[in-house]
Scaffold this motif. Structure first.
Motif, PDB file in Angstrom:
ATOM      1  N   UNK A  27       0.821  -1.365   0.084  1.00 21.33           N
ATOM      2  CA  UNK A  27      -0.014   0.003  -0.010  1.00 21.33           C
ATOM      3  C   UNK A  27       0.949   1.289   0.140  1.00 21.33           C
ATOM      4  N   UNK A  28       1.879   1.398   0.754  1.00 22.67           N
ATOM      5  CA  UNK A  28       2.864   2.290   0.673  1.00 22.67           C
ATOM      6  C   UNK A  28       3.381   2.660  -0.570  1.00 22.67           C
ATOM      7  N   UNK A  29       3.916   1.499  -1.069  1.00 19.66           N
ATOM      8  CA  UNK A  29       4.558   1.717  -2.406  1.00 19.66           C
ATOM      9  C   UNK A  29       3.732   2.251  -3.379  1.00 19.66           C
ATOM     10  N   UNK A  82       3.959  10.571  -4.941  1.00 21.83           N
ATOM     11  CA  UNK A  82       5.338  11.098  -4.475  1.00 21.83           C
ATOM     12  C   UNK A  82       6.363  10.997  -5.697  1.00 21.83           C
ATOM     13  N   UNK A  83       6.677   9.565  -6.038  1.00 21.32           N
ATOM     14  CA  UNK A  83       7.632   9.641  -7.057  1.00 21.32           C
ATOM     15  C   UNK A  83       7.424  10.301  -8.374  1.00 21.32           C
ATOM     16  N   UNK A  91       1.751   8.921   7.061  1.00 19.67           N
ATOM     17  CA  UNK A  91       3.112   8.128   6.998  1.00 19.67           C
ATOM     18  C   UNK A  91       4.217   8.503   6.232  1.00 19.67           C
ATOM     19  N   UNK A  92       3.778   9.198   5.245  1.00 19.72           N
ATOM     20  CA  UNK A  92       4.918   9.783   4.291  1.00 19.72           C
ATOM     21  C   UNK A  92       5.394  11.261   4.768  1.00 19.72           C
ATOM     22  N   UNK A  93       4.779  11.573   5.823  1.00 20.90           N
ATOM     23  CA  UNK A  93       5.247  13.052   6.538  1.00 20.90           C
ATOM     24  C   UNK A  93       6.291  12.818   7.663  1.00 20.90           C
ATOM     25  N   UNK A  94       6.779  11.747   7.791  1.00 19.27           N
ATOM     26  CA  UNK A  94       7.772  11.388   8.780  1.00 19.27           C
ATOM     27  C   UNK A  94       8.635  12.410   8.940  1.00 19.27           C
ATOM     28  N   UNK A 124       1.234  20.506   2.339  1.00 11.58           N
ATOM     29  CA  UNK A 124       1.156  19.158   1.689  1.00 11.58           C
ATOM     30  C   UNK A 124       0.649  19.363   0.416  1.00 11.58           C
ATOM     31  N   UNK A 125       0.888  18.390  -0.554  1.00 10.74           N
ATOM     32  CA  UNK A 125       0.223  18.194  -1.837  1.00 10.74           C
ATOM     33  C   UNK A 125      -0.884  17.878  -1.741  1.00 10.74           C
TER      34      UNK A 125
END
Length: 374
Positions: free
Chosen positions: A174-176, A183-184, A298-301, A327-328
């Protein structure tokens, strides 16, 4: 069944690492597992460390400041290891009379921890010494029955491990997917059509926690489930432990729970309606995309790590800073497409977590029955 004195079945072991052949340094946790040591051993004479071998035990006699738990474990993941001189190493004398795995199950019982704490002694620090350990009384059924009990317990343990591995793989997937989609190869200076920069409060309804009067807390289930901070956090869902009869701020089932005090940035999902204390904030996505919000947080760590580094000695993030995190914000259609994909993964994770809870309850029941049904 007649109870037997443990000291008649075990003996101490004191083998030192004189030849420095063993390099695997471990410690013993209060969760009763061996774990890689984090001690700084630079300049330490490792030849004085004790060797523990497979199916041998080690325990830390000091019980004070240990959360009422005895640090004791059975080595089963390695052939051998070295541990600090502070630990006591011992083994079962005859495996045909007492299985080490059966004995380790007995050590996992909360009744054993309570017994050990009650029989600990000392002033500056309390010790559960070797003599006290040897005086422990426990039922020792036939070796056949021991094998049956251990087999039942290990079956549950293996299923729990399998579910944990599956959850870990599902979360990674899920994170990928989130990073690939949002993000990528995304340039904040040249966002895709319909995307824009914004703040976290534009995407989510944020509620900062507020702790009720401490006199209203209880652990007998009276009132509303209460989470003060990250103490009760699990991998994804917190475990109910404390209740309050005078709730203040609330989170709804499915809300993301964010730790706003050290360490800032840990997250869980509320499995039920609950009260939240000042160590937490709850977040609910304004466009019904809780999965997207969870993985975005999770991506804002990196942002939360800055809050820890630049905050007070304890580390914290206040309401204004949290609301205004930049954030975007993708267009709604892209978020909805991701939500439809990730919701399938999240449902499977929730099912696996629920099964782990049930299996853990069965383990606890099996441990409880050791003292009465053998």
């Amino acid at each position: 069944m007649e109870y037997k004195r443990l000291g008649d079945y075990i003996r101490g072991v004191n083998v030192r690492n004189r030849e420095l052949k063993v390099t695997n340094l471990l410690g013993v946790s209060i969760s009763k597992e061996f774990m890689p040591s984090i001690a700084n051993t630079i300049g330490t004479d490792m030849s004085t460390y004790k060797i523990v071998k497979r199916r041998q035990f080690a325990y830390g006699p000091v019980t004070s400041r240990n959360g009422d738990k005895v640090s004791i474990a059975l080595l089963d993941g390695y052939d051998d290891a070295i541990i600090s001189q502070a630990y006591t190493v011992f083994e079962v004398i005859d495996h045909k009379q007492l299985l080490p795995e059966y004995l380790m199950m007995w050590f996992r019982r909360p009744e054993f921890d309570r017994y050990a704490r009650f029989h600990s002694h000392g002033s500056a620090r309390e010790i559960f010494d070797w003599d006290e350990l040897c005086d422990v009384m426990l039922p020792i059924p036939s070796i056949t029955r021991q094998r049956e009990i251990v087999s039942e317990y290990e079956t549950l343990t293996n299923r729990i491990c399998l579910n944990n591995q599956m959850i870990q793989n599902l979360e990674a997937t899920a994170q990928a997917l989130y990073r690939k989609t949002f993000v990528d190869n995304i340039d904040k200076e040249n966002l895709p059509e319909g995307w824009r920069m914004g703040t976290l409060s534009e995407l989510a309804i944020i509620t900062m926690g507020q702790s009720p009067n401490g006199e209203t807390y209880n652990t007998n289930g009276d009132g509303t489930i209460f989470y003060q901070g990250r103490t009760d956090f699990g991998r994804r869902f917190p475990k109910a432990r404390v209740y309050t009869t005078s709730p203040t701020r609330f989170a709804k089932e499915g809300d993301v729970l964010l730790s706003v005090r050290a360490p800032v940035g840990d997250i869980n999902i509320a499995p039920h309606n609950c009260c939240i204390g000042r160590g937490l904030a709850s977040l609910r996505c304004k466009i019904n995309a809780q999965g997207y919000l969870y993985y975005q947080l999770q991506d804002l760590i990196a942002v939360f790590n800055v809050s820890d580094d630049e905050g007070t000695i304890f580390g914290s993030i206040n309401k204004d800073d949290l609301y205004n995190i930049e954030i975007v914000i993708p267009k709604k259609e892209d978020i909805s497409l991701f939500e439809s994909q990730v919701s399938i993964i999240d449902c499977e994770i929730k099912l696996r977590d629920s099964e782990i809870n049930k299996l853990t309850e069965l383990q606890s029941l099996l441990l409880a029955e050791m003292g009465i049904n053998n």
